[in-house]
Motif scaffolding. Sequence first.
Motif, mmCIF file in Angstrom:
data_model
loop_
_atom_site.group_PDB
_atom_site.id
_atom_site.type_symbol
_atom_site.label_atom_id
_atom_site.label_comp_id
_atom_site.label_asym_id
_atom_site.label_seq_id
_atom_site.Cartn_x
_atom_site.Cartn_y
_atom_site.Cartn_z
ATOM 1 N N ARG A 83 -13.111 4.778 -1.914
ATOM 2 C CA ARG A 83 -11.711 4.980 -1.568
ATOM 3 C C ARG A 83 -10.878 4.822 -2.833
ATOM 4 N NH1 ARG A 83 -10.332 0.815 2.264
ATOM 5 N NH2 ARG A 83 -10.912 2.335 3.827
ATOM 6 N N ILE A 84 -9.946 5.715 -3.000
ATOM 7 C CA ILE A 84 -8.963 5.575 -4.072
ATOM 8 C C ILE A 84 -7.666 5.140 -3.391
ATOM 9 C CG2 ILE A 84 -7.630 6.768 -5.845
ATOM 10 C CD1 ILE A 84 -10.069 8.619 -6.209
ATOM 11 N N SER A 85 -7.160 3.994 -3.804
ATOM 12 C CA SER A 85 -5.940 3.445 -3.225
ATOM 13 C C SER A 85 -4.872 3.344 -4.292
ATOM 14 C CB SER A 85 -6.189 2.046 -2.662
ATOM 15 O OG SER A 85 -7.110 2.081 -1.611
ATOM 16 N N VAL A 86 -3.673 3.646 -3.898
ATOM 17 C CA VAL A 86 -2.523 3.449 -4.769
ATOM 18 C C VAL A 86 -1.699 2.338 -4.138
ATOM 19 C CG1 VAL A 86 -0.451 4.486 -5.769
ATOM 20 C CG2 VAL A 86 -2.533 5.861 -5.486
ATOM 21 N N ASN A 87 -1.491 1.273 -4.901
ATOM 22 C CA ASN A 87 -0.751 0.112 -4.421
ATOM 23 C C ASN A 87 0.277 -0.314 -5.450
ATOM 24 O OD1 ASN A 87 -2.469 -0.555 -2.021
ATOM 25 N ND2 ASN A 87 -4.006 -0.736 -3.621
ATOM 26 N N LEU A 88 1.324 -0.923 -4.967
ATOM 27 C CA LEU A 88 2.290 -1.593 -5.838
ATOM 28 C C LEU A 88 2.053 -3.080 -5.696
ATOM 29 C CD1 LEU A 88 5.588 0.313 -4.957
ATOM 30 C CD2 LEU A 88 4.195 0.582 -7.010
ATOM 31 N N GLU A 89 2.034 -3.788 -6.811
ATOM 32 C CA GLU A 89 1.930 -5.240 -6.775
ATOM 33 C C GLU A 89 3.162 -5.809 -7.454
ATOM 34 O OE1 GLU A 89 -1.772 -6.801 -8.163
ATOM 35 O OE2 GLU A 89 -2.906 -5.820 -6.565
ATOM 36 N N ARG A 138 0.841 -1.197 0.000
ATOM 37 C CA ARG A 138 0.000 0.000 0.000
ATOM 38 C C ARG A 138 0.878 1.249 0.000
ATOM 39 N NH1 ARG A 138 -5.167 -1.225 0.275
ATOM 40 N NH2 ARG A 138 -5.819 -3.021 1.465
ATOM 41 N N VAL A 139 0.572 2.151 -0.920
ATOM 42 C CA VAL A 139 1.301 3.409 -1.002
ATOM 43 C C VAL A 139 0.503 4.503 -0.299
ATOM 44 C CG1 VAL A 139 2.228 5.157 -2.565
ATOM 45 C CG2 VAL A 139 2.439 2.731 -3.147
ATOM 46 N N ALA A 140 -0.784 4.625 -0.662
ATOM 47 C CA ALA A 140 -1.627 5.666 -0.055
ATOM 48 C C ALA A 140 -3.094 5.363 -0.319
ATOM 49 C CB ALA A 140 -1.269 7.037 -0.631
ATOM 50 N N ASN A 141 -3.959 5.879 0.546
ATOM 51 C CA ASN A 141 -5.409 5.789 0.378
ATOM 52 C C ASN A 141 -6.010 7.186 0.468
ATOM 53 O OD1 ASN A 141 -5.600 2.957 0.240
ATOM 54 N ND2 ASN A 141 -5.655 2.786 2.462
ATOM 55 N N LEU A 142 -7.069 7.399 -0.292
ATOM 56 C CA LEU A 142 -7.851 8.630 -0.207
ATOM 57 C C LEU A 142 -9.304 8.211 -0.046
ATOM 58 C CD1 LEU A 142 -8.238 11.710 -0.446
ATOM 59 C CD2 LEU A 142 -8.355 11.396 -2.930
ATOM 60 N N ASP A 143 -9.871 8.410 1.155
ATOM 61 C CA ASP A 143 -11.265 8.073 1.420
ATOM 62 C C ASP A 143 -12.135 9.257 1.029
ATOM 63 O OD1 ASP A 143 -10.869 5.480 2.536
ATOM 64 O OD2 ASP A 143 -10.087 6.442 4.335
#
Length: 151
Positions: free
Chosen positions: A61-67, A45-50
């Motif tokens: 929620r907008i989430s930025v993740n690295l996989e 998980r990089v960041a979340n925006l609720d």
Amino acid sequence: MGKPIEYKHTYETDRFYIVGNGKIRVTSNQKTGEIIKGGIVEKIRVANLDIYSPNTKLDYRISVNLERPREMPNGSHSFERNKDRLCYTHQIIKAGARGSQELTHELEVEFIDPSILYEERLKVENQQKNRYFEIVEHFLNNIRVLAKKVL
């Protein structure tokens, strides 16, 4: 005329392994037991925006993740979930609705190929002609429409 909307229905099992300080997810087809293509990943998980959306029936929620692709971990898994997933793909956006044995429901909207967005962001930084804001607006509009259409 644009590309048609593609539809896919899958039944998958996710198994989660604790490795070091991270978690690895292994996704397999429920019917065959085979691991799906790209099905072993470490999700970071990089960041979340609720986002509170009082004019719709749900918030989002907008989430930025690295996989990151990983090898099959050793040992036994610590948690498992079964998913019944409906997936719709249109242009560069994929939306998937899924339920699980715990009767939770989730709608995930994601970029099919996030490198497209990354390349456009680099163009912004280099002050080149780009489609970055157009792509982000398209993505957000998909979320807004889906939030308004929920029953």
